[in-house]
Design an enzyme around this catalytic site. Sequence first.
Site, short mmCIF file in Angstrom:
data_model
loop_
_atom_site.label_atom_id
_atom_site.label_comp_id
_atom_site.label_asym_id
_atom_site.label_seq_id
_atom_site.Cartn_x
_atom_site.Cartn_y
_atom_site.Cartn_z
N HIS A 1 -45.45 -61.66 -11.91
CA HIS A 1 -46.91 -61.61 -12.13
C HIS A 1 -47.24 -60.24 -12.72
CE1 HIS A 1 -48.00 -64.98 -9.42
NE2 HIS A 1 -47.06 -64.54 -8.62
N CYS B 1 -44.33 -67.96 -11.15
CA CYS B 1 -44.22 -68.05 -9.70
C CYS B 1 -44.50 -69.47 -9.16
CB CYS B 1 -45.11 -67.00 -9.04
SG CYS B 1 -44.66 -66.71 -7.33
N ARG C 1 -40.86 -63.01 3.06
CA ARG C 1 -41.33 -63.10 1.68
C ARG C 1 -40.66 -62.02 0.84
NH1 ARG C 1 -45.32 -66.54 0.98
NH2 ARG C 1 -45.80 -65.71 -1.07
N1 GLN Z 1 -46.53 -70.25 -2.87
C1 GLN Z 1 -45.34 -69.83 -3.52
C2 GLN Z 1 -44.43 -69.00 -2.64
O1 GLN Z 1 -44.86 -68.31 -1.76
C3 GLN Z 1 -45.67 -69.11 -4.82
C4 GLN Z 1 -46.48 -67.86 -4.63
C5 GLN Z 1 -46.96 -67.22 -5.89
O2 GLN Z 1 -47.27 -67.89 -6.89
N2 GLN Z 1 -47.09 -65.90 -5.86
O3 GLN Z 1 -43.24 -69.03 -2.82
#
Ligand code: GLN
Length: 238
Positions: free
Chosen positions: A190, A93, A126
């Site tokens: 993850h 990620c 998101r």
């Molecule tokens: N900050 C990054 C995003 O929001 C990665 C987030 C994460 O590692 N879960 O895209």
Amino acid sequence: MELTIGHLYPDLLNLYGDRGNIRCMQKRLEWRGISAHIKEFQLHDNIDFNELDIVLLGGGSDREQKLVCQELQSIKSDFKQYVEEYGVVIAICGGYQLLGSHYQIGAETISGLELVDLYTRQEEGRLIGNITISSDLFDMPVTGFENHGGRTYIGENVSPLGKVITGYGNTDERDYEGVHYKNVIGTYLHGPLLPKNPELCDYILTKALERKYKESISLSPLDDTAEIRANKYAQGRK
Ligand code: GLN
């Protein structure tokens, strides 16, 4: 035989149990009588990539990515040499995004490591939820959990890690997920990723052992009943 696993900036890049990936690699080596040494690097520590067989970069919030970004510029050329010489990297990620040239957040640009031909741009909303992908590298689907605002666009000369079955993946298109370049795997998954994706874990371990010992390696099979059950359970989760 032995392997050294470098965990980069675990205090900053470690979301949703990414550290569990280290435990998983360590256990799957130890169960086969192979020693695993774990080296954690904090910001500003000197990193000698010649000592490392696997590098793990975990996920992080935008804020944490900004904190590591400057430090990354100082390790960039050594890291590049490691990657070009088939050093093994698993990046999750936020760590995956940092493999690329940059991560664009509105007017702000976080510079990346430029190790792999990709870039990331934050877009509206998101992408959150459970995700399952199929990858040509593995028989079993790969499952995990994604939560990212960044959308990652990979170049023509690199391959995605897999195709999305359920979930989002690299962008809103729900088509491809992650990246695979030489011995680098970048992914949004993850979970932690490796315990319920034992084939992926063994793939990484095999590549690292083959690079280190310069011979073809066939890891002895383990009883993966629990891991396979966890994978199947995760596949069915909405
Ligand atoms: N900050 C990054 C995003 O929001 C990665 C987030 C994460 O590692 N879960 O895209």
